[in-house]
Design a protein around this motif. Structure first.
Motif, mmCIF file in Angstrom:
data_model
loop_
_atom_site.group_PDB
_atom_site.id
_atom_site.type_symbol
_atom_site.label_atom_id
_atom_site.label_comp_id
_atom_site.label_asym_id
_atom_site.label_seq_id
_atom_site.Cartn_x
_atom_site.Cartn_y
_atom_site.Cartn_z
ATOM 1 N N UNK A 55 0.855 -1.272 -0.057
ATOM 2 C CA UNK A 55 -0.074 0.034 0.134
ATOM 3 C C UNK A 55 1.084 1.204 0.160
ATOM 4 N N UNK A 56 1.814 1.170 0.996
ATOM 5 C CA UNK A 56 2.710 2.367 1.129
ATOM 6 C C UNK A 56 3.284 2.805 -0.075
ATOM 7 N N UNK A 57 4.161 1.989 -0.823
ATOM 8 C CA UNK A 57 4.842 2.020 -1.912
ATOM 9 C C UNK A 57 4.153 2.025 -3.305
ATOM 10 N N UNK A 58 2.811 1.727 -3.140
ATOM 11 C CA UNK A 58 1.765 1.809 -4.390
ATOM 12 C C UNK A 58 2.435 0.758 -5.377
ATOM 13 N N UNK A 59 2.422 -0.329 -4.866
ATOM 14 C CA UNK A 59 3.021 -1.386 -5.853
ATOM 15 C C UNK A 59 2.197 -2.067 -6.878
ATOM 16 N N UNK A 60 2.544 -2.050 -8.268
ATOM 17 C CA UNK A 60 1.793 -2.278 -9.184
ATOM 18 C C UNK A 60 1.239 -3.956 -9.132
ATOM 19 N N UNK A 61 2.030 -4.897 -8.341
ATOM 20 C CA UNK A 61 1.801 -6.175 -8.141
ATOM 21 C C UNK A 61 0.546 -6.271 -6.825
ATOM 22 N N UNK A 62 0.216 -5.167 -6.412
ATOM 23 C CA UNK A 62 -0.562 -5.421 -5.381
ATOM 24 C C UNK A 62 -1.954 -6.268 -5.572
ATOM 25 N N UNK A 63 -2.559 -6.118 -6.589
ATOM 26 C CA UNK A 63 -3.637 -6.868 -6.758
ATOM 27 C C UNK A 63 -3.272 -8.373 -7.096
ATOM 28 N N UNK A 64 -2.162 -8.750 -7.956
ATOM 29 C CA UNK A 64 -1.978 -10.201 -8.058
ATOM 30 C C UNK A 64 -1.441 -10.752 -6.882
ATOM 31 N N UNK A 65 -0.791 -10.227 -6.021
ATOM 32 C CA UNK A 65 -0.113 -10.621 -4.548
ATOM 33 C C UNK A 65 -1.550 -11.038 -3.713
ATOM 34 N N UNK A 66 -2.102 -9.767 -3.428
ATOM 35 C CA UNK A 66 -3.383 -9.990 -2.539
ATOM 36 C C UNK A 66 -4.234 -10.958 -3.063
ATOM 37 N N UNK A 67 -4.611 -10.942 -4.287
ATOM 38 C CA UNK A 67 -5.521 -11.693 -4.843
ATOM 39 C C UNK A 67 -5.030 -13.349 -4.439
ATOM 40 N N UNK A 68 -3.710 -13.624 -4.239
ATOM 41 C CA UNK A 68 -3.202 -14.901 -4.065
ATOM 42 C C UNK A 68 -3.027 -14.930 -2.641
ATOM 43 N N UNK A 69 -3.504 -13.992 -1.801
ATOM 44 C CA UNK A 69 -3.484 -14.071 -0.376
ATOM 45 C C UNK A 69 -2.141 -13.789 0.332
ATOM 46 N N UNK A 70 -1.117 -13.013 -0.455
ATOM 47 C CA UNK A 70 0.303 -12.668 0.365
ATOM 48 C C UNK A 70 0.242 -11.262 0.005
ATOM 49 N N UNK A 71 1.413 -10.869 0.959
ATOM 50 C CA UNK A 71 1.672 -9.484 1.369
ATOM 51 C C UNK A 71 2.976 -9.390 1.913
ATOM 52 N N UNK A 72 3.572 -8.067 1.538
ATOM 53 C CA UNK A 72 4.832 -7.579 2.140
ATOM 54 C C UNK A 72 4.523 -6.771 3.312
ATOM 55 N N UNK A 73 4.947 -7.221 4.539
ATOM 56 C CA UNK A 73 4.709 -6.345 5.546
ATOM 57 C C UNK A 73 5.800 -5.504 6.146
ATOM 58 N N UNK A 74 5.237 -4.269 6.522
ATOM 59 C CA UNK A 74 6.090 -3.286 6.616
ATOM 60 C C UNK A 74 6.166 -2.707 8.220
ATOM 61 N N UNK A 75 7.375 -3.210 8.584
ATOM 62 C CA UNK A 75 7.442 -3.096 10.365
ATOM 63 C C UNK A 75 8.176 -1.786 10.923
ATOM 64 N N UNK A 76 7.861 -1.387 12.091
ATOM 65 C CA UNK A 76 8.537 -0.166 12.666
ATOM 66 C C UNK A 76 7.788 1.179 12.451
#
Length: 284
Positions: free
Chosen positions: A39-60
């Motif tokens: 979300x924060x990086x406006x990744x163009x693959x967000x739809x593909x990855x989230x539709x597959x049930x995966x995500x990259x978490x940003x901590x801190x």
């Protein structure tokens, strides 16, 4: 006079998607008050990855102490660390039924350890609650301090990534604090400790093919043999502008050159991002 912008080519136009898995993932992230670089990086693959049930978490947190010109993450004075975040991340990984998790973070130059202990706590919590989940840690440079890198290494993620981002000439223009040679030293240190080292490059910032190839030579010399190359996409008007939309044939050329140099796995394409197809790097 208005600045003329380069028209985005057809191969960069994607649909974010909003099917059931996408919505379910979004609800889980929101419910647990977590941040994702998707979300924060406006990744163009967000739809593909989230539709597959995966995500990259940003901590801190979601406020970075640095102000890199390519990045859309908020910059400023961050709040205190959420000590409950490692457990929340770990439980979310379980709830999402992930088999592979990617963790990244904002830079926390305001903290004495740059957030290294929080990083380790997050990795260890994920491992404890999800013992079968593999993991990539996409880390900042920790100002090149090896004793802080050791804290991350001791938590034993499967891959430790640190992005070079761009070629040597453009580094001062694109990155606010990080230095080209420090990033190379970080990758070298990770490799020397026996951990799989990975890095990523953006293109389309005004670099030449020769500079990209030279950067790949610098990277492989550190021992790092996992590489991603993707198109820089300007996330907002406040960020540095795109100089070129690189043709897919050029990405194919970079991949061929990198594999010939000895890289074990390369993801190279217009929509590739650092964590894209991350699990594929584990089998290389």
């Amino acid at each position: 006079m208005l600045e003329k912008r380069i028209r985005k080519p057809a191969w960069l136009k994607v649909q974010l998607g909003n099917n059931g898995n996408f919505t379910h993932t979004e609800k889980i992230v929101r419910k647990n008050n977590l941040h994702t670089i998707c979300q924060s990086g406006k990744c163009p693959n967000m739809g593909e990855c989230w539709n597959a049930g995966t995500a990259t978490f940003m901590i801190a947190g979601d406020v970075c102490t640095r102000s890199c010109k390519f990045c859309n993450v908020k910059t400023g004075r961050p709040g205190p660390l959420d000590v409950g975040e490692p457990l929340k991340i770990a439980n979310t990984v379980k709830e999402m039924k992930l088999v592979h998790a990617v963790i990244t973070s904002v830079d926390r130059d305001d903290l004495p350890d740059y957030g290294a202990a929080h990083w380790a706590a997050s990795i260890l919590a994920i491992k404890e609650i999800n013992p079968h989940v593999t993991m990539e840690a996409l880390i900042p440079d920790f100002n090149g301090q090896t004793h802080l890198l050791d804290i991350i290494i001791a938590a034993h993620p499967d891959i430790i990534s640190h992005n070079m981002e761009t070629v040597r000439r453009l580094t001062p223009k694109v990155r606010s604090v990080a230095k080209y040679d420090v990033s190379l030293a970080v990758l070298k240190y990770i490799y020397e400790q026996g951990i799989a080292a990975k890095t990523g490059l953006m293109v389309g910032l005004g670099e030449s093919k020769e500079e990209v190839v030279a950067t790949m030579h610098d990277i492989i010399a550190t021992g790092c043999s996992l590489l991603s190359i993707g198109q820089y996409l300007q996330p907002s008007k406040a960020n540095i502008k795109v100089e070129e939309y690189v043709h897919p044939d050029t990405f194919a050329y970079y991949k061929k050159e990198a594999l010939a140099m000895g890289f074990r796995h390369v993801e190279s394409g217009p929509l590739v991002r650092s964590s894209y197809n991350s699990i594929k790097f584990l089998s290389s």
